[in-house]
Design a protein around this motif. Structure first.
Motif, mmCIF file in Angstrom:
data_model
loop_
_atom_site.group_PDB
_atom_site.id
_atom_site.type_symbol
_atom_site.label_atom_id
_atom_site.label_comp_id
_atom_site.label_asym_id
_atom_site.label_seq_id
_atom_site.Cartn_x
_atom_site.Cartn_y
_atom_site.Cartn_z
ATOM 1 N N PHE A 1 49.813 33.221 33.406
ATOM 2 C CA PHE A 1 51.007 33.242 32.569
ATOM 3 C C PHE A 1 51.221 34.638 31.992
ATOM 4 C CE2 PHE A 1 50.305 28.796 32.953
ATOM 5 C CZ PHE A 1 51.507 28.159 32.665
ATOM 6 N N ASN A 2 52.473 34.955 31.737
ATOM 7 C CA ASN A 2 52.832 36.202 31.078
ATOM 8 C C ASN A 2 52.653 36.063 29.572
ATOM 9 O OD1 ASN A 2 53.789 37.613 33.482
ATOM 10 N ND2 ASN A 2 55.519 36.173 33.442
ATOM 11 N N PRO A 3 52.601 37.178 28.844
ATOM 12 C CA PRO A 3 52.452 37.104 27.382
ATOM 13 C C PRO A 3 53.549 36.302 26.689
ATOM 14 C CG PRO A 3 51.984 39.324 28.146
ATOM 15 C CD PRO A 3 52.510 38.578 29.334
ATOM 16 N N ASP A 4 54.746 36.235 27.309
ATOM 17 C CA ASP A 4 55.838 35.484 26.682
ATOM 18 C C ASP A 4 55.790 33.989 26.999
ATOM 19 O OD1 ASP A 4 56.594 35.397 29.323
ATOM 20 O OD2 ASP A 4 58.558 36.345 29.038
ATOM 21 N N GLY A 5 54.737 33.536 27.706
ATOM 22 C CA GLY A 5 54.580 32.119 27.991
ATOM 23 C C GLY A 5 55.190 31.662 29.300
ATOM 24 N N THR A 6 55.837 32.560 30.024
ATOM 25 C CA THR A 6 56.391 32.200 31.328
ATOM 26 C C THR A 6 55.321 32.352 32.407
ATOM 27 O OG1 THR A 6 57.174 34.463 31.686
ATOM 28 C CG2 THR A 6 58.714 32.889 30.667
ATOM 29 N N VAL A 7 55.528 31.678 33.527
ATOM 30 C CA VAL A 7 54.559 31.731 34.621
ATOM 31 C C VAL A 7 54.622 33.089 35.310
ATOM 32 C CG1 VAL A 7 53.888 30.712 36.832
ATOM 33 C CG2 VAL A 7 54.707 29.242 34.979
ATOM 34 N N ASN A 8 53.459 33.646 35.591
ATOM 35 C CA ASN A 8 53.376 34.915 36.307
ATOM 36 C C ASN A 8 53.349 34.614 37.806
ATOM 37 O OD1 ASN A 8 52.716 37.380 37.455
ATOM 38 N ND2 ASN A 8 51.286 37.950 35.823
ATOM 39 N N HIS A 9 54.514 34.432 38.373
ATOM 40 C CA HIS A 9 54.615 34.037 39.779
ATOM 41 C C HIS A 9 54.014 35.090 40.705
ATOM 42 C CE1 HIS A 9 57.130 30.593 38.751
ATOM 43 N NE2 HIS A 9 57.821 31.392 37.952
ATOM 44 N N ALA A 10 54.135 36.350 40.344
ATOM 45 C CA ALA A 10 53.589 37.416 41.184
ATOM 46 C C ALA A 10 52.067 37.329 41.260
ATOM 47 C CB ALA A 10 54.015 38.778 40.641
ATOM 48 N N ALA A 11 51.431 36.994 40.144
ATOM 49 C CA ALA A 11 49.969 36.878 40.127
ATOM 50 C C ALA A 11 49.501 35.708 40.981
ATOM 51 C CB ALA A 11 49.474 36.721 38.698
ATOM 52 N N MET A 12 50.311 34.658 41.074
ATOM 53 C CA MET A 12 49.932 33.468 41.827
ATOM 54 C C MET A 12 50.168 33.618 43.328
ATOM 55 S SD MET A 12 51.298 30.348 39.393
ATOM 56 C CE MET A 12 50.511 29.107 40.432
ATOM 57 N N ALA A 13 50.973 34.558 43.714
ATOM 58 C CA ALA A 13 51.361 34.701 45.122
ATOM 59 C C ALA A 13 50.136 34.881 46.015
ATOM 60 C CB ALA A 13 52.308 35.881 45.279
ATOM 61 N N GLY A 14 50.052 34.059 47.051
ATOM 62 C CA GLY A 14 48.984 34.177 48.031
ATOM 63 C C GLY A 14 47.651 33.599 47.613
ATOM 64 N N LYS A 15 47.564 33.031 46.419
ATOM 65 C CA LYS A 15 46.297 32.478 45.946
ATOM 66 C C LYS A 15 46.063 31.084 46.539
ATOM 67 C CE LYS A 15 45.462 35.995 43.279
ATOM 68 N NZ LYS A 15 44.405 36.975 43.643
ATOM 69 N N THR A 16 44.805 30.769 46.767
ATOM 70 C CA THR A 16 44.457 29.448 47.270
ATOM 71 C C THR A 16 44.381 28.453 46.114
ATOM 72 O OG1 THR A 16 42.074 29.760 47.019
ATOM 73 C CG2 THR A 16 43.085 30.507 49.094
ATOM 74 N N VAL A 17 44.319 27.175 46.461
ATOM 75 C CA VAL A 17 44.134 26.147 45.442
ATOM 76 C C VAL A 17 42.840 26.402 44.673
ATOM 77 C CG1 VAL A 17 43.712 23.676 45.086
ATOM 78 C CG2 VAL A 17 45.513 24.426 46.659
ATOM 79 N N TYR A 18 41.802 26.808 45.388
ATOM 80 C CA TYR A 18 40.530 27.135 44.725
ATOM 81 C C TYR A 18 40.729 28.230 43.681
ATOM 82 C CZ TYR A 18 35.803 28.955 44.039
ATOM 83 O OH TYR A 18 34.628 29.393 43.474
ATOM 84 N N ASP A 19 41.444 29.286 44.043
ATOM 85 C CA ASP A 19 41.687 30.386 43.109
ATOM 86 C C ASP A 19 42.390 29.897 41.847
ATOM 87 O OD1 ASP A 19 40.664 32.275 44.932
ATOM 88 O OD2 ASP A 19 42.634 32.560 45.860
ATOM 89 N N LEU A 20 43.321 28.969 42.028
ATOM 90 C CA LEU A 20 44.213 28.577 40.938
ATOM 91 C C LEU A 20 43.608 27.555 39.982
ATOM 92 C CD1 LEU A 20 47.533 28.280 42.998
ATOM 93 C CD2 LEU A 20 46.919 30.116 41.401
ATOM 94 N N ILE A 21 42.701 26.692 40.460
ATOM 95 C CA ILE A 21 42.286 25.566 39.608
ATOM 96 C C ILE A 21 40.794 25.535 39.287
ATOM 97 C CG2 ILE A 21 44.199 24.161 40.482
ATOM 98 C CD1 ILE A 21 42.093 22.499 42.027
ATOM 99 N N THR A 22 40.048 26.567 39.668
ATOM 100 C CA THR A 22 38.632 26.593 39.304
ATOM 101 C C THR A 22 38.411 27.542 38.131
ATOM 102 O OG1 THR A 22 38.201 28.283 40.985
ATOM 103 C CG2 THR A 22 37.776 25.987 41.587
ATOM 104 N N PRO A 23 37.436 27.239 37.276
ATOM 105 C CA PRO A 23 37.186 28.066 36.095
ATOM 106 C C PRO A 23 36.226 29.208 36.394
ATOM 107 C CG PRO A 23 35.750 26.171 36.035
ATOM 108 C CD PRO A 23 36.586 26.031 37.293
ATOM 109 N N SER A 24 36.111 30.106 35.450
ATOM 110 C CA SER A 24 35.063 31.120 35.507
ATOM 111 C C SER A 24 33.713 30.442 35.292
ATOM 112 C CB SER A 24 35.281 32.160 34.407
ATOM 113 O OG SER A 24 35.143 31.549 33.123
ATOM 114 N N ARG A 25 32.659 31.145 35.617
ATOM 115 C CA ARG A 25 31.311 30.620 35.394
ATOM 116 C C ARG A 25 31.110 30.274 33.917
ATOM 117 N NH1 ARG A 25 25.865 31.085 37.230
ATOM 118 N NH2 ARG A 25 24.405 31.379 35.501
ATOM 119 N N GLU A 26 31.552 31.149 33.027
ATOM 120 C CA GLU A 26 31.342 30.920 31.595
ATOM 121 C C GLU A 26 32.081 29.677 31.116
ATOM 122 O OE1 GLU A 26 30.033 30.933 27.881
ATOM 123 O OE2 GLU A 26 29.256 32.165 29.526
ATOM 124 N N ARG A 27 33.324 29.512 31.566
ATOM 125 C CA ARG A 27 34.070 28.322 31.148
ATOM 126 C C ARG A 27 33.420 27.058 31.713
ATOM 127 N NH1 ARG A 27 38.691 26.295 29.015
ATOM 128 N NH2 ARG A 27 39.607 24.483 30.054
#
Length: 538
Positions: A454-480
């Motif tokens: 997400f962008n700082p204004d609360g909108t979705v950062n579509h550019a950051a999501m481009a080309g990402k796999t489902v794994y990239d998008l829905i898995t947490p960091s190790r710490e989380r």
């Protein structure tokens, strides 16, 4: 339910409390129970139902603020008379429609701060805990306590992928088959606390030839036909099948050979050749096995943990026709209009009848982490998603979301899966969810998702999501992942599942403790969305 009527096998497995304590609980008010917080087992022994609206999950109490809509993924209307889901609950996207009991959010675990308890659990301890196999001993424990219901019958299931061959068939010959599917938004995303898998098993007739001999070819073809019935396809790819063994030209090319495609037909194959193929309905005797697990951690990679939080089993025990289903949904709709409390049929060790042709049975961790049968109220919670929701298909979620064709047979793996859209949509499902919900979970409390996508204004950062796999998008960091696992371990140690199962460390902000009909936000009509849980795999 009184103590003498409580099943002895279940009583032995969940543990007992002093009769005096049970007696005290039986006369407590709901508010007193919220304060005293007796365990699930103590409530069960006392014969006390704490939450009469247990099928309503905590996510239904999200604060929508007149603009956020996570509710569309479950609540839908259906205008297709041949689609066997007639719940017509799309209005729940726009407004909170609860019974008097349901106006109070009974999921009090949401409002607890577990920061200190989580900090007291070391990384080393939680990693060792989630890597322990608590599945394999369950069948013996059930047998030792005289359990008469279904018992786990799949060898090596704790190890996940290694229990199955490349085509998803269980290596032990039990008939269970794993399939790859896209996890439903957003409770079953690892970033929100759990990993899972789902298996299917069709009755013996679907796995054999007319002479009764086992046939992998017949089973493979019948599973593919079932897929066709749910996806409204005329043909689909499948793992290679020997048509000669079936004596049937399943791909319709005019000769018997090796088929990698099957075309739609009126009936199943093999010993099930007299069973008609019904649109979006499973055959009588179909079984599902669903393991809900901790978030596995292998270095910085997120995996499926060996330890199970829950083991859930479903079997179709009655084949209802479309008119019968429509009638039952109609009764359910009227009962909700009348604000009647949900009901269930207790089948003892066999589980709970949903009223829609399925029996549910669940197991959950005891305080030490061993799996035990769920109490009635714990099991009642599962009925909410597997009976009267407008979005599911024949009371199920995962199989209609199976990756299409031959590629979709095998243990769940979304490391290379793309964020494809739902049927009728243009944008990827996860991207669409982020846009409509304003976050990565119903409460918009997953700060890691907000920071990543997400962008700082609360909108979705579509550019950051481009080309990402489902794994990239829905898995947490190790710490989380470590934090989520520790938070749930605290709930397990307290045996407080009836107060909520969400692995939260600190309380989410965007959730109601009580719904006030006079002041609760509603959504405008243009924020209500049609949604098909099936996906566009093309």
């Amino acid at each position: 339910m009184n103590l003498t009527a409580f099943p002895a096998a279940l009583l032995a497995l969940i543990g007992t409390v002093a009769l005096a304590a049970a007696s005290d609980i039986s006369v407590m008010t709901t508010q007193q129970i919220m304060t005293a917080r007796p365990t699930s087992g103590e409530l069960a022994v006392a014969g006390r139902i704490y939450n009469p609206e247990a099928p309503v999950p905590p996510q239904c109490y999200t604060a929508i603020e007149g603009r956020y809509n996570p509710c569309y993924v479950c609540h839908q209307n259906n205008d297709d008379p041949t689609r066997p889901s007639f719940m017509q609950d799309g209005s729940l996207q726009q407004a909170y429609e609860f019974s008097e009991a349901g106006l109070t959010n009974h999921h009090r675990n949401l409002f607890l701060d577990r920061t200190d308890q989580v900090a007291a659990i070391s990384d080393r301890d939680i990693l060792a805990y989630i890597d322990h196999d608590n599945y394999s001993p369950l069948a013996d424990r059930l047998n030792a306590n005289g359990w008469t219901g279904w018992k786990p019958d799949l060898a090596g299931y704790a190890d996940g992928t290694t229990a199955f061959d490349a085509r998803g068939h269980a290596r032990d010959g039990s008939g269970w088959v794993a399939f790859n599917y896209k996890p439903q938004p957003s409770t079953f995303w690892p970033t929100n606390g759990s990993t899972d898998d789902v298996l299917i098993r069709l009755p013996a007739a679907f796995r054999t030839l007319p002479d009764g001999s086992p046939s992998r070819d017949a089973y493979t073809a019948n599973l593919a036909l079932l897929e066709l019935s749910f996806q409204d396809l005329d043909s689909v790819t499948l793992p290679a099948v020997d048509e000669t063994a079936l004596n049937d030209d399943i791909d319709g090319d005019g000769k018997l050979g090796t088929a990698t495609t099957i075309t739609r037909r009126a009936t199943y194959l093999g010993a099930a050749s007299e069973v008609p193929l019904h649109r979006m309905l499973y055959p009588l005797g179909t079984e599902f096995l669903h393991s809900v697990r901790y978030v596995g951690i292998d270095g910085d990679k997120i995996t499926t943990a060996r330890r199970m939080k829950e083991l859930r089993y479903m079997i179709k025990t009655r084949a209802l026709s479309l008119p019968e289903l429509a009638s039952r949904y109609g009764n359910e709709i009227q009962e909700k209009i009348d604000e009647n409390l949900p009901r269930y049929i207790d089948l003892g060790d066999r589980g709970m009848d949903t009223g829609f042709g399925w029996t549910l049975l669940g197991f959950i961790e005891d305080a030490d982490g061993a799996l035990r049968p769920q109490t009635n109220e714990e099991q009642f919670f599962c009925r909410g998603c597997h009976s009267t929701l407008g979005a599911n298909l024949d009371q199920t979620w995962a199989f209609p979301r199976k990756q299409r064709g031959a590629q979709g047979w095998g243990y769940i793996d979304y490391t290379t899966m793309r964020d494809l859209p739902n049927l009728g949509e243009a944008m990827g499902e996860i991207e669409t969810y982020f846009t409509r919900v304003g976050g990565g979970d119903e409460f918009r409390s997953n700060t890691e998702i907000l920071a990543r996508w997400f962008n700082p204004d609360g909108t979705v950062n579509h550019a950051a999501m481009a080309g990402k796999t489902v794994y990239d998008l829905i898995t947490p960091s190790r710490e989380r992942a470590l934090q989520l696992n520790k938070a749930y371990r605290v709930i397990v140690s307290q045996q407080s599942f009836v107060y909520g199962r969400d692995a939260t460390v600190t309380p989410p902000h965007n959730v109601h403790e009580r719904i006030d009909d006079a002041t609760a936000d509603t959504l405008p009509r243009d924020k209500r969305f049609a949604h098909d849980i099936r996906l566009s795999w093309d």
